[in-house]
Design a protein around this motif. Structure first.
Motif, PDB file in Angstrom:
ATOM      1  N   VAL A 284      -8.831  -2.611  10.268  1.00 26.25           N
ATOM      2  CA  VAL A 284      -7.658  -2.987  11.051  1.00 26.25           C
ATOM      3  C   VAL A 284      -6.723  -3.780  10.153  1.00 26.25           C
ATOM      4  O   VAL A 284      -7.132  -4.321   9.126  1.00 26.25           O
ATOM      5  CB  VAL A 284      -8.033  -3.788  12.328  1.00 26.25           C
ATOM      6  N   ARG A 285      -5.469  -3.828  10.560  1.00 29.26           N
ATOM      7  CA  ARG A 285      -4.464  -4.497   9.728  1.00 29.26           C
ATOM      8  C   ARG A 285      -4.537  -6.011   9.901  1.00 29.26           C
ATOM      9  O   ARG A 285      -4.701  -6.508  11.023  1.00 29.26           O
ATOM     10  CB  ARG A 285      -3.075  -4.005  10.074  1.00 29.26           C
ATOM     11  N   PRO A 286      -4.359  -6.744   8.806  1.00 34.41           N
ATOM     12  CA  PRO A 286      -4.385  -8.209   8.890  1.00 34.41           C
ATOM     13  C   PRO A 286      -3.115  -8.776   9.509  1.00 34.41           C
ATOM     14  O   PRO A 286      -2.079  -8.106   9.569  1.00 34.41           O
ATOM     15  CB  PRO A 286      -4.509  -8.640   7.432  1.00 34.41           C
ATOM     16  N   GLN A 287      -3.231 -10.007   9.937  1.00 41.28           N
ATOM     17  CA  GLN A 287      -2.076 -10.748  10.427  1.00 41.28           C
ATOM     18  C   GLN A 287      -1.056 -10.889   9.302  1.00 41.28           C
ATOM     19  O   GLN A 287      -1.423 -10.930   8.136  1.00 41.28           O
ATOM     20  CB  GLN A 287      -2.510 -12.150  10.860  1.00 41.28           C
ATOM     21  N   LYS A 288       0.187 -11.024   9.675  1.00 41.73           N
ATOM     22  CA  LYS A 288       1.242 -11.213   8.680  1.00 41.73           C
ATOM     23  C   LYS A 288       1.691 -12.672   8.653  1.00 41.73           C
ATOM     24  O   LYS A 288       2.725 -13.008   8.099  1.00 41.73           O
ATOM     25  CB  LYS A 288       2.408 -10.277   8.976  1.00 41.73           C
ATOM     26  N   LEU A 289       0.861 -13.539   9.273  1.00 39.24           N
ATOM     27  CA  LEU A 289       1.128 -14.979   9.295  1.00 39.24           C
ATOM     28  C   LEU A 289      -0.138 -15.720   8.886  1.00 39.24           C
ATOM     29  O   LEU A 289      -1.245 -15.267   9.173  1.00 39.24           O
ATOM     30  CB  LEU A 289       1.482 -15.435  10.718  1.00 39.24           C
ATOM     31  N   PRO A 290       0.008 -16.893   8.283  1.00 39.62           N
ATOM     32  CA  PRO A 290      -1.163 -17.733   8.026  1.00 39.62           C
ATOM     33  C   PRO A 290      -1.677 -18.328   9.344  1.00 39.62           C
ATOM     34  O   PRO A 290      -1.043 -18.165  10.394  1.00 39.62           O
ATOM     35  CB  PRO A 290      -0.608 -18.830   7.103  1.00 39.62           C
ATOM     36  N   ALA A 291      -2.807 -19.015   9.301  1.00 38.66           N
ATOM     37  CA  ALA A 291      -3.379 -19.645  10.494  1.00 38.66           C
ATOM     38  C   ALA A 291      -2.347 -20.578  11.130  1.00 38.66           C
ATOM     39  O   ALA A 291      -1.760 -21.425  10.447  1.00 38.66           O
ATOM     40  CB  ALA A 291      -4.637 -20.419  10.136  1.00 38.66           C
ATOM     41  N   HIS A 292      -2.148 -20.423  12.448  1.00 40.86           N
ATOM     42  CA  HIS A 292      -1.101 -21.189  13.128  1.00 40.86           C
ATOM     43  C   HIS A 292      -1.273 -21.072  14.632  1.00 40.86           C
ATOM     44  O   HIS A 292      -2.041 -20.237  15.106  1.00 40.86           O
ATOM     45  CB  HIS A 292       0.283 -20.623  12.778  1.00 40.86           C
ATOM     46  N   PHE A 293      -0.537 -21.894  15.359  1.00 49.01           N
ATOM     47  CA  PHE A 293      -0.246 -21.557  16.749  1.00 49.01           C
ATOM     48  C   PHE A 293       1.264 -21.497  16.873  1.00 49.01           C
ATOM     49  O   PHE A 293       1.992 -22.229  16.215  1.00 49.01           O
ATOM     50  CB  PHE A 293      -0.921 -22.490  17.773  1.00 49.01           C
ATOM     51  N   THR A 294       1.723 -20.553  17.693  1.00 46.04           N
ATOM     52  CA  THR A 294       3.155 -20.289  17.820  1.00 46.04           C
ATOM     53  C   THR A 294       3.803 -21.289  18.771  1.00 46.04           C
ATOM     54  O   THR A 294       3.276 -21.569  19.844  1.00 46.04           O
ATOM     55  CB  THR A 294       3.391 -18.863  18.334  1.00 46.04           C
ATOM     56  N   ILE A 295       4.957 -21.792  18.378  1.00 46.84           N
ATOM     57  CA  ILE A 295       5.753 -22.668  19.234  1.00 46.84           C
ATOM     58  C   ILE A 295       6.927 -21.871  19.815  1.00 46.84           C
ATOM     59  O   ILE A 295       7.227 -21.971  20.996  1.00 46.84           O
ATOM     60  CB  ILE A 295       6.236 -23.902  18.457  1.00 46.84           C
ATOM     61  N   LYS A 296       7.597 -21.076  18.991  1.00 40.22           N
ATOM     62  CA  LYS A 296       8.691 -20.209  19.452  1.00 40.22           C
ATOM     63  C   LYS A 296       8.533 -18.853  18.775  1.00 40.22           C
ATOM     64  O   LYS A 296       8.546 -18.759  17.551  1.00 40.22           O
ATOM     65  CB  LYS A 296      10.060 -20.829  19.109  1.00 40.22           C
TER      66      LYS A 296
END
Length: 175
Positions: free
Chosen positions: A31-43
């Motif tokens: 499966v394809r990896p995330q395109k962001l580092p470890a985070h939680f989204t605010i906006k």
């Protein structure tokens, strides 16, 4: 127009665990990896030619904020499409998040989707956009682990889309 997202970047042991698990899942289950580092989204992602207005809000907002406790505890999922680590913010972390959302709602060009804003599920995605046949084996795999971390809501960061992935555009650290 440039595309941005606002997040809290997760660091230290949480980041190392996240990177290792994402790599393992993507390799083992194709499966394809995330395109962001470890985070939680605010906006969630938005487009603008005027990121300066957002930077001004962040300069003012973050200057008197202190880091607040977050706990990472186990996994959960949205439907059979997204698997994530549960992020459990302290009351103080939620207060800061909600104050920041109030500030963002004063930016007239910024649009909001139904699952954004104050009433949200705080999470750190491991894998998303799963086909239904991939969910069960990946869910079983990740649940061999039991992530338990204490970390902090200690930054609000703007990431910018470079056409292939999200790069840190500017990071605002709390005191």
């Amino acid at each position: 127009m440039d595309r941005y997202v606002i997040v809290c970047l997760l660091k230290g042991e949480v980041l190392k665990f996240h990177e290792k698990l994402v790599e393992e899942v993507c390799f083992n289950y194709k499966v394809r990896p995330q395109k962001l580092p470890a985070h939680f989204t605010i906006k969630a992602p938005f487009e603008t030619e005027n990121i300066k207005e957002m930077e001004d809000v962040l300069d003012r907002f973050t200057k008197d904020k202190s880091k607040q406790l977050l706990e990472i505890s186990g996994f959960n999922h949205f439907r059979d499409a997204v698997i994530f680590m549960k992020v459990l913010p302290s009351k103080e972390a939620i207060d800061i998040h909600d104050q920041f959302i109030d500030e963002l709602t004063n930016i007239p060009w910024l649009h909001w989707k139904p699952h954004e804003g104050k009433e949200k599920v705080y999470h750190c995605t491991i894998v998303s956009r799963l086909r239904s046949d991939k969910f069960s084996p990946i869910w079983k795999h990740v649940n061999k682990y039991n992530p338990q971390f204490e970390t902090y809501f200690d930054n609000i960061s703007i990431l910018k889309w470079n056409g292939e992935r999200w790069d840190v555009y500017k990071e605002y650290l709390f005191n």
